[in-house]
Write a protein that holds these residues in place. Structure first.
Motif, PDB file in Angstrom:
ATOM      1  N   GLN A  48       0.807  -1.219   0.000  1.00  0.00           N
ATOM      2  CA  GLN A  48       0.000   0.000   0.000  1.00  0.00           C
ATOM      3  C   GLN A  48       0.843   1.272   0.000  1.00  0.00           C
ATOM      4  O   GLN A  48       0.306   2.373  -0.115  1.00  0.00           O
ATOM      5  CB  GLN A  48      -0.929   0.002   1.218  1.00  0.00           C
ATOM      6  CG  GLN A  48      -1.942  -1.131   1.228  1.00  0.00           C
ATOM      7  CD  GLN A  48      -2.750  -1.130   2.515  1.00  0.00           C
ATOM      8  OE1 GLN A  48      -3.561  -0.241   2.764  1.00  0.00           O
ATOM      9  NE2 GLN A  48      -2.525  -2.133   3.350  1.00  0.00           N
ATOM     10  N   ILE A  49       2.156   1.126   0.126  1.00  0.00           N
ATOM     11  CA  ILE A  49       3.056   2.285   0.087  1.00  0.00           C
ATOM     12  C   ILE A  49       3.457   2.543  -1.360  1.00  0.00           C
ATOM     13  O   ILE A  49       3.812   1.615  -2.084  1.00  0.00           O
ATOM     14  CB  ILE A  49       4.289   2.054   0.976  1.00  0.00           C
ATOM     15  CG1 ILE A  49       3.838   1.909   2.441  1.00  0.00           C
ATOM     16  CG2 ILE A  49       5.287   3.202   0.847  1.00  0.00           C
ATOM     17  CD1 ILE A  49       4.931   1.495   3.388  1.00  0.00           C
ATOM     18  N   GLU A  50       3.394   3.792  -1.784  1.00  0.00           N
ATOM     19  CA  GLU A  50       3.685   4.149  -3.168  1.00  0.00           C
ATOM     20  C   GLU A  50       5.069   3.628  -3.574  1.00  0.00           C
ATOM     21  O   GLU A  50       6.041   3.787  -2.821  1.00  0.00           O
ATOM     22  CB  GLU A  50       3.640   5.665  -3.353  1.00  0.00           C
ATOM     23  CG  GLU A  50       2.274   6.301  -3.117  1.00  0.00           C
ATOM     24  CD  GLU A  50       1.276   5.927  -4.186  1.00  0.00           C
ATOM     25  OE1 GLU A  50       1.706   5.560  -5.298  1.00  0.00           O
ATOM     26  OE2 GLU A  50       0.070   5.998  -3.925  1.00  0.00           O
ATOM     27  N   PRO A  51       5.173   2.997  -4.758  1.00  0.00           N
ATOM     28  CA  PRO A  51       6.458   2.402  -5.176  1.00  0.00           C
ATOM     29  C   PRO A  51       7.629   3.384  -5.145  1.00  0.00           C
ATOM     30  O   PRO A  51       8.739   3.006  -4.768  1.00  0.00           O
ATOM     31  CB  PRO A  51       6.159   1.923  -6.604  1.00  0.00           C
ATOM     32  CG  PRO A  51       4.690   1.653  -6.607  1.00  0.00           C
ATOM     33  CD  PRO A  51       4.095   2.700  -5.720  1.00  0.00           C
ATOM     34  N   HIS A  52       7.399   4.657  -5.532  1.00  0.00           N
ATOM     35  CA  HIS A  52       8.521   5.592  -5.586  1.00  0.00           C
ATOM     36  C   HIS A  52       8.970   6.053  -4.202  1.00  0.00           C
ATOM     37  O   HIS A  52       9.980   6.741  -4.080  1.00  0.00           O
ATOM     38  CB  HIS A  52       8.197   6.811  -6.469  1.00  0.00           C
ATOM     39  CG  HIS A  52       6.987   7.581  -6.033  1.00  0.00           C
ATOM     40  ND1 HIS A  52       5.715   7.210  -6.393  1.00  0.00           N
ATOM     41  CD2 HIS A  52       6.852   8.697  -5.284  1.00  0.00           C
ATOM     42  CE1 HIS A  52       4.846   8.069  -5.894  1.00  0.00           C
ATOM     43  NE2 HIS A  52       5.502   8.976  -5.209  1.00  0.00           N
ATOM     44  N   PHE A  53       8.235   5.657  -3.135  1.00  0.00           N
ATOM     45  CA  PHE A  53       8.652   5.974  -1.766  1.00  0.00           C
ATOM     46  C   PHE A  53       9.393   4.817  -1.103  1.00  0.00           C
ATOM     47  O   PHE A  53      10.023   5.010  -0.063  1.00  0.00           O
ATOM     48  CB  PHE A  53       7.434   6.318  -0.908  1.00  0.00           C
ATOM     49  CG  PHE A  53       6.753   7.617  -1.255  1.00  0.00           C
ATOM     50  CD1 PHE A  53       7.474   8.705  -1.709  1.00  0.00           C
ATOM     51  CD2 PHE A  53       5.377   7.752  -1.113  1.00  0.00           C
ATOM     52  CE1 PHE A  53       6.849   9.906  -2.023  1.00  0.00           C
ATOM     53  CE2 PHE A  53       4.733   8.946  -1.421  1.00  0.00           C
ATOM     54  CZ  PHE A  53       5.474  10.019  -1.883  1.00  0.00           C
ATOM     55  N   ARG A  54       9.311   3.627  -1.672  1.00  0.00           N
ATOM     56  CA  ARG A  54       9.825   2.445  -0.982  1.00  0.00           C
ATOM     57  C   ARG A  54      11.338   2.452  -0.796  1.00  0.00           C
ATOM     58  O   ARG A  54      11.870   1.793   0.092  1.00  0.00           O
ATOM     59  CB  ARG A  54       9.386   1.179  -1.722  1.00  0.00           C
ATOM     60  CG  ARG A  54       7.874   0.950  -1.668  1.00  0.00           C
ATOM     61  CD  ARG A  54       7.446  -0.182  -2.577  1.00  0.00           C
ATOM     62  NE  ARG A  54       5.994  -0.322  -2.621  1.00  0.00           N
ATOM     63  CZ  ARG A  54       5.340  -1.032  -3.531  1.00  0.00           C
ATOM     64  NH1 ARG A  54       6.036  -1.682  -4.475  1.00  0.00           N
ATOM     65  NH2 ARG A  54       4.032  -1.100  -3.519  1.00  0.00           N
ATOM     66  N   GLY A  55      12.045   3.196  -1.636  1.00  0.00           N
ATOM     67  CA  GLY A  55      13.496   3.289  -1.493  1.00  0.00           C
ATOM     68  C   GLY A  55      13.926   4.024  -0.241  1.00  0.00           C
ATOM     69  O   GLY A  55      15.100   4.025   0.109  1.00  0.00           O
ATOM     70  N   ARG A  56      12.988   4.654   0.462  1.00  0.00           N
ATOM     71  CA  ARG A  56      13.305   5.378   1.695  1.00  0.00           C
ATOM     72  C   ARG A  56      12.992   4.564   2.952  1.00  0.00           C
ATOM     73  O   ARG A  56      13.043   5.082   4.058  1.00  0.00           O
ATOM     74  CB  ARG A  56      12.518   6.702   1.751  1.00  0.00           C
ATOM     75  CG  ARG A  56      12.673   7.604   0.546  1.00  0.00           C
ATOM     76  CD  ARG A  56      11.988   8.927   0.795  1.00  0.00           C
ATOM     77  NE  ARG A  56      11.506   9.561  -0.427  1.00  0.00           N
ATOM     78  CZ  ARG A  56      10.760  10.648  -0.461  1.00  0.00           C
ATOM     79  NH1 ARG A  56      10.427  11.236   0.657  1.00  0.00           N
ATOM     80  NH2 ARG A  56      10.347  11.148  -1.610  1.00  0.00           N
ATOM     81  N   ILE A  57      12.639   3.295   2.781  1.00  0.00           N
ATOM     82  CA  ILE A  57      12.223   2.446   3.898  1.00  0.00           C
ATOM     83  C   ILE A  57      13.385   1.579   4.380  1.00  0.00           C
ATOM     84  O   ILE A  57      14.203   1.116   3.589  1.00  0.00           O
ATOM     85  CB  ILE A  57      11.043   1.549   3.468  1.00  0.00           C
ATOM     86  CG1 ILE A  57       9.779   2.392   3.245  1.00  0.00           C
ATOM     87  CG2 ILE A  57      10.772   0.450   4.496  1.00  0.00           C
ATOM     88  CD1 ILE A  57       8.621   1.600   2.667  1.00  0.00           C
ATOM     89  N   ALA A  58      13.440   1.355   5.694  1.00  0.00           N
ATOM     90  CA  ALA A  58      14.347   0.373   6.289  1.00  0.00           C
ATOM     91  C   ALA A  58      13.489  -0.644   7.042  1.00  0.00           C
ATOM     92  O   ALA A  58      12.601  -0.263   7.817  1.00  0.00           O
ATOM     93  CB  ALA A  58      15.331   1.044   7.237  1.00  0.00           C
ATOM     94  N   LEU A  59      13.738  -1.915   6.812  1.00  0.00           N
ATOM     95  CA  LEU A  59      12.974  -2.986   7.445  1.00  0.00           C
ATOM     96  C   LEU A  59      13.701  -3.502   8.686  1.00  0.00           C
ATOM     97  O   LEU A  59      14.897  -3.805   8.630  1.00  0.00           O
ATOM     98  CB  LEU A  59      12.771  -4.147   6.472  1.00  0.00           C
ATOM     99  CG  LEU A  59      11.954  -3.881   5.200  1.00  0.00           C
ATOM    100  CD1 LEU A  59      11.918  -5.135   4.339  1.00  0.00           C
ATOM    101  CD2 LEU A  59      10.541  -3.425   5.558  1.00  0.00           C
ATOM    102  N   HIS A  60      12.969  -3.638   9.789  1.00  0.00           N
ATOM    103  CA  HIS A  60      13.520  -4.254  10.998  1.00  0.00           C
ATOM    104  C   HIS A  60      13.303  -5.762  10.994  1.00  0.00           C
ATOM    105  O   HIS A  60      14.121  -6.502  11.528  1.00  0.00           O
ATOM    106  CB  HIS A  60      12.871  -3.642  12.242  1.00  0.00           C
ATOM    107  CG  HIS A  60      13.414  -2.311  12.614  1.00  0.00           C
ATOM    108  ND1 HIS A  60      13.822  -1.976  13.882  1.00  0.00           N
ATOM    109  CD2 HIS A  60      13.627  -1.203  11.867  1.00  0.00           C
ATOM    110  CE1 HIS A  60      14.254  -0.736  13.909  1.00  0.00           C
ATOM    111  NE2 HIS A  60      14.130  -0.238  12.690  1.00  0.00           N
ATOM    112  N   GLN A  61      12.199  -6.202  10.439  1.00  0.00           N
ATOM    113  CA  GLN A  61      11.889  -7.627  10.338  1.00  0.00           C
ATOM    114  C   GLN A  61      11.613  -7.993   8.883  1.00  0.00           C
ATOM    115  O   GLN A  61      11.404  -7.121   8.047  1.00  0.00           O
ATOM    116  CB  GLN A  61      10.661  -7.979  11.195  1.00  0.00           C
ATOM    117  CG  GLN A  61      10.860  -7.850  12.699  1.00  0.00           C
ATOM    118  CD  GLN A  61      10.688  -6.432  13.211  1.00  0.00           C
ATOM    119  OE1 GLN A  61       9.960  -5.639  12.622  1.00  0.00           O
ATOM    120  NE2 GLN A  61      11.379  -6.113  14.292  1.00  0.00           N
TER     121      GLN A  61
END
Length: 465
Positions: A48-61
């Motif tokens: 549900q997060i816009e594809p062009h924003f996903r590069g700013r995400i860090a995953l903990h799990q």
């Protein structure tokens, strides 16, 4: 100075919509921390997060989801970090990931792997989100010199009233959770308040200690980013991208082979791929001259993308060129700047970014070429060669005949500024373009759409040699 937001540990109604709004308001990094969530729940949120924003995400799990969603950030908790080998961390860095970790002990910074890009340290203040989780840091705590080359981010109990204190402690940024998510209906307002306070605190400190000449009004926030980045480069072992032996604008060195690469990759964004995704693909394929070309977005939205592109290019030893945004290029200390025909004139940009940055300019006609040469452009992007879907407001198509005519006129006039062909070029076109006298080519779709980008890159390199 970074402001990082961490999600609530539990899933919230409408959370993805709030996250998209945070990114749209300029959030550079979001940590998704959901220790009790299943992989399916993670996947549903990320979709549900816009594809062009996903590069700013860090995953903990659920790190295994990163490649599926074009996510570049992976966070390792303190316990998880101890289970990782140096070889694994190095492999992640080599594959373009930004990796981070957490620690509660300032002395542990000395023992952290230098593969980590940044580390959370805290709780600096009593936690807002975790009741009874108190700070053990004294009120007069200062972050002393340490051997860890990455950024150190303050974590724990940070809110509007104590954010300035965290900055004065010497941290490179702050991470917030409780103060943002206490009222989900007020998340954006809280984020804007914290970001404004952080900028004003930085500006006050910065103006007391230094200044950067040549900046236009409204660019101070970007200057501060640049200042912080420069200090980090000086104080760390990070390897900066540079061009040995070349001073931009020096006509006596225009013909040196390392002046301008023969293959330029132009970033692109599609419904399924972000600019950062396209840059990562090109770097993995072998490209080492990367132009970040973001259109129809304000400067404050381009800056976080440019930081991501900078981190990727630094890891691969590539040169990053920023299209259209001189102040962004200055802020991230890019290798170069590219200016369109309707952008800032080259001399004005040169006064802003300084003499060490390569500056290229777009041209479509003989008049444009002579203008660029007169302005002192280090190279010229000439096109379009043919119709292309990656560029709006396309200028008249030149074709091979147009290139031959313009290159001949340049030779007759004694001009030697490198010319880069651009616009719908495929590997099959390169031989003819090189024969016409072009220095190199700029490509986007030919690599992004290739079944085997690495093989396509090799074909292009062979044709350019």
């Amino acid at each position: 100075m970074e402001l990082i937001v961490i999600t609530r540990p539990e899933m919230l109604p409408g959370e993805a919509a709030i996250i998209n709004q945070l990114f749209a308001h300029g959030l550079a990094r979001l940590h998704v921390r959901k220790p009790g969530a299943t992989e399916a729940e993670f996947r549903t949120l990320l979709e549900q997060i816009e594809p062009h924003f996903r590069g700013r995400i860090a995953l903990h799990q659920h790190h295994e989801l990163a490649n599926d969603f074009g996510i570049t950030g992976l966070h390792f908790t303190e316990a998880n970090r101890l289970a990782q080998s140096e070889g694994l961390l190095e492999a992640l860095k080599n594959n373009g990931f930004t990796i981070s970790t957490s620690t509660h002990d300032p002395e542990a910074l000395e023992r952290l792997s230098h593969h980590f890009d940044y580390a959370f340290l805290g709780p600096v203040f009593d936690s807002i989100s975790k009741e009874g989780y108190s700070s053990k840091f004294p009120g007069n705590f200062k972050l002393e010199n340490h051997s860890f080359p990455g950024k150190v981010i303050a974590l724990g109990g940070i809110h509007a009233e104590n954010l300035k204190s965290a900055i004065e402690m010497g941290f490179d940024g702050t991470a917030v959770l409780g103060s943002i998510w206490q009222n989900p209906d007020n998340v954006i307002a809280q984020f804007e308040q914290l970001r404004s306070l952080q900028k004003s605190s930085q500006q006050s400190s910065f103006q007391q200690s230094s200044c950067i000449p040549g900046l236009k009004p409204g660019a101070i926030d970007l200057a501060l980013e640049m200042h912080a980045f420069a200090e980090k480069q000086i104080n760390s072992k990070a390897k900066a991208v540079h061009c040995p032996g070349f001073q931009p604008g020096d006509p006596g060195k225009k013909d040196e082979a390392d002046l301008v690469d023969r293959l330029h990759f132009i970033s692109n964004e599609t419904g399924t791929m972000s600019h950062v995704d396209s840059i990562r693909l090109a770097l993995k394929a072998g490209c080492r001259w990367i132009q970040l070309r973001v259109k129809n977005r304000p400067e404050e939205e381009v800056l976080p993308i440019a930081w991501e592109a900078t981190r990727l290019c630094d890891r691969y030893g590539a040169r990053l060129i920023i299209n259209d945004f001189p102040r962004v290029a200055l802020a991230v200390q890019a290798f170069g700047l590219h200016l369109g025909l309707t952008d800032m004139p080259v001399p004005e940009a040169r006064a802003l970014v300084g003499g060490k940055m390569v500056i290229g300019g777009t041209a479509n006609s003989w008049e444009d070429i002579t203008r660029r040469i007169g302005e002192g452009a280090d190279y010229i992007g000439l096109g379009p060669f043919r119709f292309t879907n990656t560029k709006q407001n396309l200028s008249p198509i030149l074709g091979i005949g147009g290139y031959r005519t313009l290159v001949l006129k340049m030779q007759e006039a004694g001009h030697s500024t490198p010319i880069i062909a651009i616009g719908g070029i495929t590997p099959d076109d390169i031989g003819e373009l090189r024969e016409a006298g072009l220095h190199g080519v700029a490509m986007s779709g030919a690599l992004i759409g290739a079944a085997d980008p690495h093989k396509t890159f090799y074909q292009i390199q062979q044709a350019l040699c």
